[in-house]
Design a protein around this motif. Structure first.
Motif, PDB file in Angstrom:
ATOM      1  N   GLY A 505       0.805  -1.220   0.000  1.00 58.42           N
ATOM      2  CA  GLY A 505       0.000   0.000   0.000  1.00 58.42           C
ATOM      3  C   GLY A 505       0.830   1.257   0.000  1.00 58.42           C
ATOM      4  N   THR A 506       2.168   1.114   0.073  1.00 62.29           N
ATOM      5  CA  THR A 506       3.085   2.244  -0.029  1.00 62.29           C
ATOM      6  C   THR A 506       3.813   2.195  -1.372  1.00 62.29           C
ATOM      7  OG1 THR A 506       4.887   1.001   1.024  1.00 62.29           O
ATOM      8  CG2 THR A 506       3.434   2.260   2.476  1.00 62.29           C
ATOM      9  N   HIS A 507       4.538   3.251  -1.690  1.00 58.65           N
ATOM     10  CA  HIS A 507       5.336   3.300  -2.914  1.00 58.65           C
ATOM     11  C   HIS A 507       6.371   2.165  -2.901  1.00 58.65           C
ATOM     12  CE1 HIS A 507       7.810   4.877  -6.155  1.00 58.65           C
ATOM     13  NE2 HIS A 507       8.865   4.793  -5.365  1.00 58.65           N
ATOM     14  N   PRO A 508       6.575   1.475  -4.044  1.00 65.43           N
ATOM     15  CA  PRO A 508       6.012   1.717  -5.374  1.00 65.43           C
ATOM     16  C   PRO A 508       4.809   0.855  -5.711  1.00 65.43           C
ATOM     17  CG  PRO A 508       7.915   0.316  -5.575  1.00 65.43           C
ATOM     18  CD  PRO A 508       7.771   0.599  -4.101  1.00 65.43           C
ATOM     19  N   GLY A 509       4.222   0.176  -4.728  1.00 68.67           N
ATOM     20  CA  GLY A 509       2.975  -0.533  -4.995  1.00 68.67           C
ATOM     21  C   GLY A 509       3.116  -2.040  -5.005  1.00 68.67           C
ATOM     22  N   GLY A 510       2.177  -2.675  -5.726  1.00 68.99           N
ATOM     23  CA  GLY A 510       1.981  -4.115  -5.634  1.00 68.99           C
ATOM     24  C   GLY A 510       2.923  -4.944  -6.479  1.00 68.99           C
ATOM     25  N   GLY A 511       2.776  -6.257  -6.303  1.00 67.36           N
ATOM     26  CA  GLY A 511       3.644  -7.223  -6.947  1.00 67.36           C
ATOM     27  C   GLY A 511       4.694  -7.708  -5.969  1.00 67.36           C
ATOM     28  N   VAL A 512       5.256  -8.887  -6.245  1.00 69.99           N
ATOM     29  CA  VAL A 512       6.295  -9.447  -5.368  1.00 69.99           C
ATOM     30  C   VAL A 512       7.604  -8.752  -5.726  1.00 69.99           C
ATOM     31  CG1 VAL A 512       7.434 -11.551  -4.576  1.00 69.99           C
ATOM     32  CG2 VAL A 512       5.026 -11.613  -5.232  1.00 69.99           C
ATOM     33  N   MET A 513       7.779  -7.582  -5.125  1.00 69.57           N
ATOM     34  CA  MET A 513       8.842  -6.654  -5.501  1.00 69.57           C
ATOM     35  C   MET A 513       9.842  -6.435  -4.371  1.00 69.57           C
ATOM     36  SD  MET A 513       8.268  -2.709  -6.761  1.00 69.57           S
ATOM     37  CE  MET A 513       7.026  -3.205  -7.928  1.00 69.57           C
ATOM     38  N   GLY A 514       9.367  -6.343  -3.141  1.00 70.23           N
ATOM     39  CA  GLY A 514      10.246  -6.109  -1.997  1.00 70.23           C
ATOM     40  C   GLY A 514      10.648  -4.665  -1.805  1.00 70.23           C
ATOM     41  N   ALA A 515      10.374  -3.799  -2.788  1.00 70.65           N
ATOM     42  CA  ALA A 515      10.809  -2.405  -2.701  1.00 70.65           C
ATOM     43  C   ALA A 515      10.163  -1.652  -1.539  1.00 70.65           C
ATOM     44  CB  ALA A 515      10.548  -1.686  -4.026  1.00 70.65           C
ATOM     45  N   PRO A 516       8.857  -1.818  -1.273  1.00 74.85           N
ATOM     46  CA  PRO A 516       8.297  -1.106  -0.113  1.00 74.85           C
ATOM     47  C   PRO A 516       8.980  -1.489   1.200  1.00 74.85           C
ATOM     48  CG  PRO A 516       6.530  -1.856  -1.548  1.00 74.85           C
ATOM     49  CD  PRO A 516       7.795  -2.488  -2.049  1.00 74.85           C
ATOM     50  N   GLY A 517       9.270  -2.768   1.382  1.00 70.48           N
ATOM     51  CA  GLY A 517       9.955  -3.206   2.594  1.00 70.48           C
ATOM     52  C   GLY A 517      11.357  -2.652   2.694  1.00 70.48           C
ATOM     53  N   TYR A 518      12.066  -2.614   1.580  1.00 70.07           N
ATOM     54  CA  TYR A 518      13.422  -2.072   1.534  1.00 70.07           C
ATOM     55  C   TYR A 518      13.404  -0.575   1.861  1.00 70.07           C
ATOM     56  CZ  TYR A 518      17.868  -0.523  -0.479  1.00 70.07           C
ATOM     57  OH  TYR A 518      19.096   0.057  -0.673  1.00 70.07           O
ATOM     58  N   ASN A 519      12.507   0.162   1.205  1.00 68.12           N
ATOM     59  CA  ASN A 519      12.444   1.607   1.418  1.00 68.12           C
ATOM     60  C   ASN A 519      12.050   1.948   2.856  1.00 68.12           C
ATOM     61  OD1 ASN A 519      13.068   1.955  -1.281  1.00 68.12           O
ATOM     62  ND2 ASN A 519      10.963   2.310  -1.914  1.00 68.12           N
ATOM     63  N   ALA A 520      11.090   1.196   3.404  1.00 61.96           N
ATOM     64  CA  ALA A 520      10.654   1.456   4.778  1.00 61.96           C
ATOM     65  C   ALA A 520      11.806   1.245   5.754  1.00 61.96           C
ATOM     66  CB  ALA A 520       9.480   0.548   5.133  1.00 61.96           C
ATOM     67  N   ALA A 521      12.569   0.172   5.560  1.00 63.38           N
ATOM     68  CA  ALA A 521      13.714  -0.086   6.450  1.00 63.38           C
ATOM     69  C   ALA A 521      14.717   1.061   6.388  1.00 63.38           C
ATOM     70  CB  ALA A 521      14.371  -1.414   6.077  1.00 63.38           C
ATOM     71  N   ARG A 522      14.956   1.576   5.197  1.00 61.76           N
ATOM     72  CA  ARG A 522      15.902   2.686   5.050  1.00 61.76           C
ATOM     73  C   ARG A 522      15.422   3.915   5.825  1.00 61.76           C
ATOM     74  NH1 ARG A 522      15.717   3.417  -0.265  1.00 61.76           N
ATOM     75  NH2 ARG A 522      14.072   4.962  -0.009  1.00 61.76           N
ATOM     76  N   GLU A 523      14.121   4.234   5.714  1.00 62.05           N
ATOM     77  CA  GLU A 523      13.594   5.403   6.415  1.00 62.05           C
ATOM     78  C   GLU A 523      13.598   5.207   7.922  1.00 62.05           C
ATOM     79  OE1 GLU A 523      12.996   8.331   4.908  1.00 62.05           O
ATOM     80  OE2 GLU A 523      13.797   7.255   3.169  1.00 62.05           O
ATOM     81  N   ILE A 524      13.310   4.007   8.384  1.00 58.05           N
ATOM     82  CA  ILE A 524      13.346   3.716   9.823  1.00 58.05           C
ATOM     83  C   ILE A 524      14.761   3.904  10.362  1.00 58.05           C
ATOM     84  CG2 ILE A 524      13.131   1.872  11.543  1.00 58.05           C
ATOM     85  CD1 ILE A 524      10.823   0.770   9.707  1.00 58.05           C
ATOM     86  N   LEU A 525      15.732   3.369   9.658  1.00 61.97           N
ATOM     87  CA  LEU A 525      17.124   3.496  10.108  1.00 61.97           C
ATOM     88  C   LEU A 525      17.574   4.955  10.065  1.00 61.97           C
ATOM     89  CD1 LEU A 525      18.598   0.314   8.369  1.00 61.97           C
ATOM     90  CD2 LEU A 525      18.115   0.637  10.813  1.00 61.97           C
ATOM     91  N   ARG A 526      17.098   5.720   9.096  1.00 60.43           N
ATOM     92  CA  ARG A 526      17.429   7.151   9.047  1.00 60.43           C
ATOM     93  C   ARG A 526      16.858   7.863  10.281  1.00 60.43           C
ATOM     94  NH1 ARG A 526      15.825   8.659   3.929  1.00 60.43           N
ATOM     95  NH2 ARG A 526      17.945   8.900   3.149  1.00 60.43           N
ATOM     96  N   ASP A 527      15.621   7.534  10.641  1.00 58.18           N
ATOM     97  CA  ASP A 527      15.019   8.160  11.826  1.00 58.18           C
ATOM     98  C   ASP A 527      15.756   7.770  13.104  1.00 58.18           C
ATOM     99  OD1 ASP A 527      13.184   9.409  10.237  1.00 58.18           O
ATOM    100  OD2 ASP A 527      11.473   8.162  10.827  1.00 58.18           O
TER     101      ASP A 527
END
Length: 533
Positions: A505-527
């Protein structure tokens, strides 16, 4: 005193596992909580009948990001993809057929049987689509700028996107503007004259989408489905060894190797909130688990309308979440077969090249559009579009010797029906679908040993996909990039401090992509580095 975790991830789907793996690799103490008895979310392999291992929902892989595969060393944990070749097989009612191969020359020879002009255009079309995909691909692992609460970083990111856009030639810039707004039918029309070629390519523009091939915005869905790679080759799709659960198993292995703890049959009932920030979760059995950070891999509606008490969120935000379009239109039918089907267009029940493809049963653009016309008024398509795969044509470990598995992904089956409900209708509707396959492959129904029918309602009730939407929300231009999931909250953070999103439900959207999980981890670690948690 009960253990407190650095991060609790709600949901063991592929994005949740990606996020957990990266957080654990950064040294965090991570717990993943999956409500079902199997990890993977929609990327699972299950055994509905003894001896048959079925990719219950997702069935092909291409979009899983190469960076994730490489950095998490997924091959070390058993990840392997068999690239499809040929790619597509479309049989037609008049007995003709069209095959698309990995070898472009062979594909052009096939297309030339329908149109020499189209055969000449196809290499140019592929090259143009690749140029568009290269630009869009660069945005997949980037956090969108926040246009509602903009800061310096957001303006810099917008400037970066603007420079990328300026460096394109005119045709590419215009192509991007068109592909985000046009229908897939309009996008293909200037390239090809053959209806058979156009419909074979157009299917990627409507998969999982509430829209027909003439619906504006479906051209982007086509682009979304050609952005992936298999073994370094762009645009290819393939079968994961062991079924789609092989993706989840490899990600789980990587997460555990990094120190993450994974629990199944641990449904989260609500997010704990202490002094205005997320502080853990409560399971369905009443168990409380404390954590410094909570990350939800569930869709936005399930997260904010069911797991978090409304009093902890702004009403304006809740209204925006309620307005996310998140109703699906797809059904999945999984079959155990006693042998391979013989098609009128290409007879033969021994393993032949067309059995190894994605098989499209939809003879024209008008056929798909009529199917959508019925569905948009709440009626299942009388003649649905079928996308069929036979994973045992590559991986014979999935079924007993001499037997096969067939996956049928079909549209359109609206979540919200005008009459009746899916629990009552799904089996009789599946009968209609099998009869349709029989028209193209006589004797097909006699091969069926077992069947599993998964309706949009089952997608919601069994797999946790609100509205039966496989993408956690429609992939329309007004629900993408900095508008996903809602304006002002596209950077994986939420209005509740310490709570993040990492699902499709976050960028870049659906499909077995892994990008939302990767991006979220990066932002969490930045915070965490900036002590903003």
């Amino acid at each position: 005193m009960a253990r407190a975790w650095d991060a609790i991830v709600i949901g063991g789907g592929h994005n949740g596992l990606v996020c957990a793996a990266y957080l654990a690799r950064a040294g965090l103490d991570v717990l993943v909580l999956e409500r079902r008895g199997v990890l993977g979310g929609a990327s699972v392999t299950e055994e509905p009948w003894p001896g048959y291992r079925v990719s219950t929902l997702a069935y092909l892989c291409s979009l899983l990001q190469e960076r994730i595969i490489r950095e998490l060393e997924l091959a070390r944990f058993g990840y392997h993809v068999y690239a499809k070749d040929p790619a597509f097989f479309t049989p037609f009612p008049d007995g003709r057929h069209l095959l698309f191969w990995q070898d472009q020359r062979r594909t052009c020879e096939e297309i030339a049987r329908f149109s020499r002009r189209d055969a000449e255009a196809y290499p140019r079309y592929e090259a143009f689509l690749e140029r568009l995909a290269r630009f869009a691909e660069r945005m997949l692992l980037r956090t969108p700028p926040d246009l509602a609460r903009s800061g310096l970083r957001d303006y810099l990111e917008l400037g970066r996107l603007g420079l990328d856009f300026l460096h394109m030639d005119d045709a590419e810039r215009i192509g991007h503007l068109r592909i985000f707004t046009q229908s897939v039918a309009d996008f293909l029309a200037p390239w090809f004259e053959s209806e058979e070629v156009k419909v074979t390519l157009a299917t990627d523009g409507v998969i999982g989408t509430n829209g027909g091939p003439r619906t504006p915005g479906t051209a982007y869905v086509l682009l979304h489905h050609v952005m992936g790679k298999v073994n370094g080759h762009r645009g290819l799709w393939g079968f994961v060894r062991g079924g789609m659960g092989g993706v989840a198993a490899a990600l789980a292995g990587a997460a555990q190797a990094a120190g993450a703890t994974l629990r199944t049959e641990a449904p989260v009932a609500r997010v704990l909130v202490t002094q205005g920030r997320a502080s853990g979760v409560v399971l369905g059995n009443g168990e409380e688990i404390r954590g410094r950070i909570v990350v939800s891999g569930a869709d936005p509606k399930r997260t904010f309308l069911h797991l978090v008490e409304a009093s902890h969120l702004p009403e304006e935000f809740l209204t925006a979440v309620r307005n996310i379009r998140m109703e699906g239109c797809s059904m999945k039918i999984n079959l155990a077969l006693d042998g391979l089907p013989s098609f009128r267009a290409l007879p033969g029940s021994t393993l032949l090249p067309h059995h190894r493809t994605t098989i499209h049963l939809c003879p024209s653009i008008d056929y798909i559009e009529r199917a959508w016309d019925e569905a948009k008024y709440g009626h299942p398509s009388t003649q649905p579009m079928l996308e069929i795969t036979i994973p045992t044509s590559y991986d014979d470990s999935l079924a007993p010797p001499g037997k096969h598995i067939m996956n049928i992904f079909l549209q359109y089956t609206p979540y919200r029906l005008r009459e009746g409900n899916w629990h009552q209708l799904k089996e009789s509707y599946a009968d209609r679908v099998l009869a349709l396959v029989e028209e193209y492959a006589p004797g097909f129904r006699n091969l069926v040993l077992h069947r599993q029918v998964i309706s949009p309602l089952d997608l919601e009730e069994t797999y946790g996909l609100t509205g039966g939407n496989i993408f956690h929300g429609e992939m329309a231009v007004d629900q993408l990039f900095f508008l996903r999931p809602v304006p002002g909250w596209a950077q994986y953070r939420t209005p509740l401090r310490g709570l993040y999103l990492c699902g499709s439900g976050t960028h870049p959207g659906g499909g077995v992509m892994g990008a939302p999980g990767y991006n979220a981890a990066r932002e969490i670690l930045r915070d965490l580095r900036r002590r903003r948690v």
